[in-house]
Design an enzyme around this catalytic site. Sequence first.
Site, mmCIF file in Angstrom:
data_model
loop_
_atom_site.group_PDB
_atom_site.id
_atom_site.type_symbol
_atom_site.label_atom_id
_atom_site.label_comp_id
_atom_site.label_asym_id
_atom_site.label_seq_id
_atom_site.Cartn_x
_atom_site.Cartn_y
_atom_site.Cartn_z
ATOM 1 C CD GLU A 83 -22.334 -1.847 20.922
ATOM 2 O OE1 GLU A 83 -23.334 -1.841 21.634
ATOM 3 O OE2 GLU A 83 -22.315 -1.349 19.875
ATOM 4 N NE ARG A 93 -27.838 -7.429 8.398
ATOM 5 C CZ ARG A 93 -27.143 -6.959 7.451
ATOM 6 N NH1 ARG A 93 -27.470 -7.377 6.207
ATOM 7 N NH2 ARG A 93 -26.123 -6.432 7.627
ATOM 8 C CB CYS A 146 -19.037 -7.219 17.153
ATOM 9 S SG CYS A 146 -17.833 -6.799 15.746
ATOM 10 C CG HIS A 168 -19.878 -1.664 16.941
ATOM 11 N ND1 HIS A 168 -20.812 -2.411 17.870
ATOM 12 C CD2 HIS A 168 -19.336 -2.595 16.063
ATOM 13 C CE1 HIS A 168 -20.744 -3.738 17.336
ATOM 14 N NE2 HIS A 168 -20.097 -3.923 16.611
HETATM 15 N N1 PCA Z 1 -17.967 -5.853 12.716
HETATM 16 C C1 PCA Z 1 -18.963 -6.903 12.716
HETATM 17 C C2 PCA Z 1 -17.851 -8.348 13.010
HETATM 18 C C3 PCA Z 1 -16.525 -7.714 12.810
HETATM 19 C C4 PCA Z 1 -16.668 -6.398 12.692
HETATM 20 O O1 PCA Z 1 -15.832 -5.512 12.863
HETATM 21 C C5 PCA Z 1 -19.830 -6.877 14.011
HETATM 22 O O2 PCA Z 1 -20.355 -5.795 14.387
HETATM 23 O O3 PCA Z 1 -20.295 -7.954 14.809
#
Ligand code: PCA
Length: 222
Positions: A83, A93, A146, A168
Site C-alpha cells: 500500500e 461497506r 485496515c 494487503h
Molecule cells: N482486512 C480488512 C480488515 C481486516 C483485514 O484483514 C481490510 O482490508 O480493511
Amino acid sequence: MMRILVTGFEPFGGQSLNPSWEVARALQGTSQDGAQDAQLVAVQLPCVFAQALPALQDALANHRPDIVLALGQAEGRCDFSVERVAINVMDARIPDNAGDQPIDVPVIAGGPAAYFSTLPIKALVSGLRASGFAASVSQTAGTFVCNQVFYALQHTLAGQGVHSGFVHLPLLPEQAAGWPGPSLPSWPVSVQVAAAQRALALLVAHRQQGLADLAMGGGTLN
Ligand code: PCA
C-alpha cells in the site's frame, strides 16, 4: 538490535481464517535473512474499529519498533500488495466484528487527509519480484479497518524515523474455495509467509544501508 513489529488481523466478515494473522504468527520467532540480529514480534489486531487502534498503540508502546509491517486480508487481490497511502476516512461497506459500520467518519478528527507509507515500497516490490513473488504497489488500502490502522500507524509514528507501512495479502486457498460468487485468487500460506519473510529481509537491509526508495514505476492510469 533491529526491532520489527508485524501485525495481522483476526478473521472478519464471517471467515474463520485471516491470512494476515496466519502469516504474522508464522513469522514470530523466525530470523530474517540478512537480519540475524533483528527481533520480531507479531501482534493480532481486532477487526473492530473501536478496538484496533488501542491494540495498535499498545503494540507500538510495548515493542518500540524500528520497522512496522502491518498486514491485512484483501479478498480479490492476486499478489503481495504494497500500500502506498492511508486516508483519513472510515466508510465501512460491511459491519466490523462488533457490528459497527461507520460511514464517512475521520480516523483522526483534524488529521491530514492522508499519509504515505514510509516503507521503500518500490524497492519492496522490485525485490520481491526478483525473488519470484508477484508484488505490486496498491494506490488504496480501502476505507475499512485496515486503512484505519494504516492511517493511525503513520499518524502516530510521523517524524519518528520508523519505517512503517501496510501490505494487503490475497486469500488463503481454503477461504477462496468456499467464497461465494466468482472465483478469487489465493496464495497458500507457505507462499505468503515466504514472501513476507523476503519482504522483511529487504526492509531490514534497506534500513541498515540507509537507502532511498527506488525510482521505479508503480502507478496505474486509473
Ligand atoms: N482486512 C480488512 C480488515 C481486516 C483485514 O484483514 C481490510 O482490508 O480493511
